[in-house]
Structure formats: C-alpha cells, structure tokens
Enzyme design. Structure first.
Site, PDB file in Angstrom:
ATOM      1  N   SER A  92       0.733  -1.172   0.076  1.00  0.00           N
ATOM      2  CA  SER A  92      -0.124  -0.045  -0.008  1.00  0.00           C
ATOM      3  C   SER A  92       0.917   1.206   0.047  1.00  0.00           C
ATOM      4  O   SER A  92       2.068   1.141   0.404  1.00  0.00           O
ATOM      5  CB  SER A  92      -0.905  -0.009   1.303  1.00  0.00           C
ATOM      6  OG  SER A  92      -1.495   1.124   1.581  1.00  0.00           O
ATOM      7  N   TYR A 140      -1.762  -0.722  10.598  1.00  0.00           N
ATOM      8  CA  TYR A 140      -1.754  -1.067   9.302  1.00  0.00           C
ATOM      9  C   TYR A 140      -0.785  -0.485   8.416  1.00  0.00           C
ATOM     10  O   TYR A 140       0.055  -1.256   7.834  1.00  0.00           O
ATOM     11  CB  TYR A 140      -2.944  -0.195   8.474  1.00  0.00           C
ATOM     12  CG  TYR A 140      -3.266  -0.721   6.987  1.00  0.00           C
ATOM     13  CD1 TYR A 140      -4.019  -1.669   6.758  1.00  0.00           C
ATOM     14  CD2 TYR A 140      -2.921   0.523   6.098  1.00  0.00           C
ATOM     15  CE1 TYR A 140      -4.304  -2.060   5.264  1.00  0.00           C
ATOM     16  CE2 TYR A 140      -3.181   0.015   4.740  1.00  0.00           C
ATOM     17  CZ  TYR A 140      -3.734  -1.154   4.369  1.00  0.00           C
ATOM     18  OH  TYR A 140      -4.114  -1.135   3.111  1.00  0.00           O
TER      19      TYR A 140
END
Length: 247
Positions: free
Chosen positions: A141, A153
């Site tokens: 990401s 995350y």
C-alpha cells in the site's frame, strides 16, 4: 485471451480473492488463461462464493489460523496440480489513534497483513520452486510511506514490503521472484469501511491523474508481475497511486 498470454495456464493462489482488488485480480488472471485458487475467509465464501468458472477454485480458510497456510498448500497441489504464483492480497485495516491500538487489535492487523503472507510464502515455497518461472506478488500500500491514524496498518504494510525484498533474495536461487505492488487510494468498499472516501476523493483531486484508482489498475500490474514478461524483475515495489508517490 490471447494464446500468447504470458500467464496462460499458470497456476496461482490469490488471497482475499472475493472482494475489491482481489476479485479484480482473480478476474484478470482467469481472463488471461490462468488457473486460480481463490482464497478468502469462510464467512465471505459462504455469503458470496462468486461466479463459477472452470479454472476458478474457491477455498475458505481463516488466515489467522497457523494451520491455514498448510491447507492452502495442500489444496493448491490437489486442485491446481502445482503452483506458479502467489498473490498475498488479503488484508484488514484499523483506523484509530495510537492510544486505541490495544495489543489485541494491533496483533490482529499484523497477523493477517504480515503473518499470513509470511506463513504462505514459507509453506508454498516448495510448490513455487517446482513451478514454471514462479512469482510472489505481495499487495502492500501507499501506507508504507506512513500516515496518521493507522499505525498498525502502516507497520504491517511496511513489514510486508521488507518481507518481499527478503523473499526475493532467499527464493531467487530457487527460481522464484518476489515483488510488491503499492496501491494508493483505490475505489473499493474499504474506502467506506474505514471512512476514508472523503479523504481519498480530496487527495485524488490533487494527483497528476486526477482520479481514484480502480481495482483493474492494480490487477493489470499484478498480472504483469506474475508473468514471464517480468521474468527479470524481483525485489521491486511498484506504486500504483496516480502519481501520489513521485520518488
């Protein structure tokens, strides 16, 4: 499908395969003639197993279970007859300040986003090494650059990027490549689940391409990295973010 498709008849495991980016990746691979073991959580598989297709096999497992990777390996050998590619796409997000990242929530994110890809790479390595110009593609990401309010995350995706580089070094001598794609803001349900859509749309207006990404944008890159056209590419990270990261 072109008969000359670089991934025709390649056997690929895709995790998180029934939604968002995963479903787009699976559809792209099938369209190009690959055979896919589509892995997702049992609850997701029960609620929506997706369209039937001759070369699409579905497996419901909880990737947090340490035994899940072994089951994926067994099913890949049985249903696909071997393995030429692994796409680690399954992921969960936690949008909260650091004060709310209690150990249990931190561990859950790290286990799905980083622990599961490690276990799958470990337990599928022999199958991949016996495959045809095999490749691992880890879906990271833009979060590897770091953002506020999603520290677990971000850490998990940063770890996954480093895992990718280590896999490239360790598995390369066995004929297995490893690369990562790093999507930016992609128009999937995750934008709504994490209340990110307003932020994403605001950022998109500032990008060189002036739009959100589409799952198909990521799927095309994953397909290329799995195929023989990328046969000399390993240990790399490809940002699919509309120009957000311009290094």
């Amino acid at each position: 499908m072109s008969p000359a498709s670089p991934i025709a008849r390649r056997r690929v495991v895709v995790t998180g395969a029934l939604g968002g980016i995963g479903s787009a990746v699976t559809a792209r691979l099938l369209a190009e003639g690959a055979r896919v073991l589509a892995v997702d959580h049992p609850d997701v598989v029960r609620s929506d197993p997706g369209p039937a297709a001759p070369d699409r096999h579905v497996l419901g497992v909880d990737l947090r279970d340490p035994a899940a990777s072994g089951e994926v390996a067994r099913q890949a050998a049985e249903r696909l007859g071997g393995l030429d590619g692994l796409v680690n796409n399954a992921g969960v997000e936690l949008r909260a300040p650091i004060s709310e990242h209690v150990d249990e929530r931190w561990d859950a994110v790290l286990d799905v986003n980083l622990g599961a890809p490690f276990r799958l790479a470990r337990d599928l390595a022999d199958l991949l090494a016996s495959g045809r110009s095999a490749a691992v593609v880890n879906v990271c990401s833009i979060a590897v650059t770091g953002f506020a309010g999603q520290i677990a995350y971000d850490a998990s995706k940063g770890g996954l990027l480093t895992l990718t580089r280590s896999l490239a070094v360790e598995l390369g001598p066995r004929g297995v490549r490893a690369n990562a794609v790093c999507p930016g803001f992609i128009d999937t349900p995750m934008l709504d689940e994490g209340a990110l859509r307003p932020i994403a749309e605001r950022v998109a207006r500032t990008l060189p391409l002036r739009r959100l990404g589409r799952p198909a944008d990521v799927a095309g890159a994953v397909s290329w990295l799995l195929g023989e056209d990328a046969g000399y590419v390993t240990g790399q990270s490809l940002f699919i973010d509309g120009g957000m990261n311009r290094s």
